[in-house]
Write a protein that holds these residues in place. Structure first.
Motif, mmCIF file in Angstrom:
data_model
loop_
_atom_site.group_PDB
_atom_site.id
_atom_site.type_symbol
_atom_site.label_atom_id
_atom_site.label_comp_id
_atom_site.label_asym_id
_atom_site.label_seq_id
_atom_site.Cartn_x
_atom_site.Cartn_y
_atom_site.Cartn_z
ATOM 1 N N PHE A 174 -32.157 -13.273 9.729
ATOM 2 C CA PHE A 174 -32.188 -13.987 8.453
ATOM 3 C C PHE A 174 -31.220 -15.169 8.502
ATOM 4 O O PHE A 174 -30.276 -15.178 9.295
ATOM 5 N N PRO A 175 -31.437 -16.179 7.654
ATOM 6 C CA PRO A 175 -30.428 -17.240 7.544
ATOM 7 C C PRO A 175 -29.089 -16.641 7.130
ATOM 8 O O PRO A 175 -29.038 -15.797 6.229
ATOM 9 N N TRP A 176 -28.031 -17.073 7.764
ATOM 10 C CA TRP A 176 -26.716 -16.523 7.457
ATOM 11 C C TRP A 176 -26.219 -17.029 6.103
ATOM 12 O O TRP A 176 -26.381 -18.193 5.766
ATOM 13 N N GLY A 177 -25.622 -16.134 5.347
ATOM 14 C CA GLY A 177 -25.032 -16.503 4.083
ATOM 15 C C GLY A 177 -23.663 -17.126 4.296
ATOM 16 O O GLY A 177 -23.232 -17.328 5.437
ATOM 17 N N PRO A 178 -22.957 -17.416 3.204
ATOM 18 C CA PRO A 178 -21.648 -18.068 3.311
ATOM 19 C C PRO A 178 -20.544 -17.138 3.799
ATOM 20 O O PRO A 178 -19.496 -17.604 4.257
ATOM 21 N N GLY A 179 -20.783 -15.828 3.729
ATOM 22 C CA GLY A 179 -19.744 -14.880 4.122
ATOM 23 C C GLY A 179 -18.686 -14.721 3.045
ATOM 24 O O GLY A 179 -18.659 -15.464 2.043
ATOM 25 N N THR A 180 -17.824 -13.741 3.238
ATOM 26 C CA THR A 180 -16.712 -13.529 2.327
ATOM 27 C C THR A 180 -15.452 -13.272 3.152
ATOM 28 O O THR A 180 -15.478 -12.483 4.095
ATOM 29 N N GLN A 181 -14.374 -13.964 2.803
ATOM 30 C CA GLN A 181 -13.142 -13.897 3.585
ATOM 31 C C GLN A 181 -12.363 -12.636 3.237
ATOM 32 O O GLN A 181 -12.098 -12.366 2.058
ATOM 33 N N VAL A 182 -11.970 -11.904 4.259
ATOM 34 C CA VAL A 182 -11.078 -10.759 4.106
ATOM 35 C C VAL A 182 -9.801 -11.069 4.879
ATOM 36 O O VAL A 182 -9.861 -11.356 6.076
ATOM 37 N N THR A 183 -8.686 -11.034 4.191
ATOM 38 C CA THR A 183 -7.397 -11.291 4.813
ATOM 39 C C THR A 183 -6.495 -10.090 4.568
ATOM 40 O O THR A 183 -6.268 -9.703 3.415
ATOM 41 N N VAL A 184 -6.010 -9.493 5.657
ATOM 42 C CA VAL A 184 -5.131 -8.332 5.560
ATOM 43 C C VAL A 184 -3.751 -8.770 6.035
ATOM 44 O O VAL A 184 -3.543 -9.043 7.213
ATOM 45 N N SER A 185 -2.845 -8.835 5.096
ATOM 46 C CA SER A 185 -1.518 -9.348 5.414
ATOM 47 C C SER A 185 -0.521 -8.867 4.374
ATOM 48 O O SER A 185 -0.850 -8.708 3.201
ATOM 49 N N SER A 186 0.714 -8.673 4.831
ATOM 50 C CA SER A 186 1.777 -8.306 3.907
ATOM 51 C C SER A 186 2.525 -9.545 3.433
ATOM 52 O O SER A 186 3.453 -9.442 2.631
#
Length: 114
Positions: free
Chosen positions: A102-114
């Motif tokens: 399928f055409p790729w969507g925009p995605g969603t950013q996941v940031t794991v940081s303290s």
């Protein structure tokens, strides 16, 4: 043509949890095997978890026991529940058909940081 929109990402501390959603437009969603992928800066996109039309699941070794993929065919939506997040989980997360066709969507950013 199916269109995909991911949501639910954000900034979370190590050990935290997030639930990602992927809404699909178009028909036939319930028949497709779906998957979540992620791409970290400077790295190739990788498969994180997959789910068949019947609900069978598989996971990358790096996320087994921490992530759970699920789907709601009535809502044309795929979910990724993430627990015990680590800094190395930081990436843009995408959903797609299992073969990535399928055409790729925009995605969603996941940031794991303290």
């Amino acid at each position: 043509q199916v269109q995909l929109v991911e949501s639910g990402g954000g900034l979370v501390q190590p050990g935290g949890s997030l639930r990602l959603s992927c809404a699909a437009s178009g028909s036939g969603f319930s028949y497709y095997p779906m998957a979540w992928y992620r791409q970290a800066p400077g790295k190739q996109r990788e498969l994180v978890a997959g789910i068949t039309s019947g609900g069978d699941t598989n996971y990358a070794d790096s996320v087994k026991g921490r992530f759970t993929i699920s789907r709601d065919n009535a809502k044309n939506t795929v979910y990724l529940q993430m627990h015990s997040l680590k800094p190395e989980d930081t990436a843009v997360y995408y959903c797609n058909k299992r073969d990535g066709s399928f055409p790729w969507g925009p995605g969603t950013q996941v940031t794991v940081s303290s």
